[in-house]
Design an enzyme around this catalytic site. Structure first.
Site, mmCIF file in Angstrom:
data_model
loop_
_atom_site.group_PDB
_atom_site.id
_atom_site.type_symbol
_atom_site.label_atom_id
_atom_site.label_comp_id
_atom_site.label_asym_id
_atom_site.label_seq_id
_atom_site.Cartn_x
_atom_site.Cartn_y
_atom_site.Cartn_z
ATOM 1 C CG HIS A 120 -13.287 8.411 -26.340
ATOM 2 N ND1 HIS A 120 -14.257 8.305 -26.823
ATOM 3 C CD2 HIS A 120 -13.337 8.060 -24.784
ATOM 4 C CE1 HIS A 120 -15.141 7.922 -25.867
ATOM 5 N NE2 HIS A 120 -14.587 7.434 -24.699
ATOM 6 C CB CYS A 129 -13.059 7.650 -30.538
ATOM 7 S SG CYS A 129 -13.133 9.256 -30.225
#
Length: 145
Positions: A120, A129
């Site tokens: 991400h 993330c």
């Protein structure tokens, strides 16, 4: 018989759920949270618990809700964790999660061999993330030029 129309997939995106080790969160909790944001339910296609159990979210032919601007052409895979006990971003994957994530990425790679595998944070640098380098970890599965 009605066939579901498959989307063109160009990315497999890895995520973490952003919870501490003492927080146990199955996909139903993620689903409830995503619905509270006004979404159509869990935004990930797959969710991996700490014990390596894979829970299925959205079907792969349906766009996810996991990375702004990239949902239409991606698959989202999330693991439970991503924060240490102090609440700081950290790769908290268990050995079972590492194995289950590898298996899932390999399966999706077999379906979509041209899809780039990213975290991400590679698409949104403001995010930590999934708290590990997915591009490097799955370098053996990345599309060949």
């Amino acid at each position: 018989k009605l066939q579901k129309r498959m989307r063109k997939i160009t990315m497999i995106v890895l995520h973490c759920s952003g919870v501490r080790p003492d927080v146990h969160q199955d996909i139903s909790v993620v689903d409830e949270y995503h619905r509270s944001k006004g979404w159509k339910g869990v935004g990930y296609h797959e969710y991996v618990r700490r014990d390596g159990t894979v829970q299925h979210g959205r079907p792969m032919w349906e766009a996810g809700a996991h990375v702004v601007g990239h949902n239409k052409y991606s698959i989202g895979i999330c693991y439970e964790g991503g924060l240490n006990s102090a609440g700081k971003a950290e790769d908290t994957r268990t050995p079972e999660q590492v194995r289950a994530l590898r298996q899932l990425v390999e399966q999706y790679h077999a379906y979509f061999p041209q899809a780039v595998i990213v975290g991400h944070h590679n698409l949104n640098p403001l995010k930590d993330c999934p708290c590990f380098d997915a591009v490097r970890e799955y370098s053996d599965l990345q599309p060949k030029p």
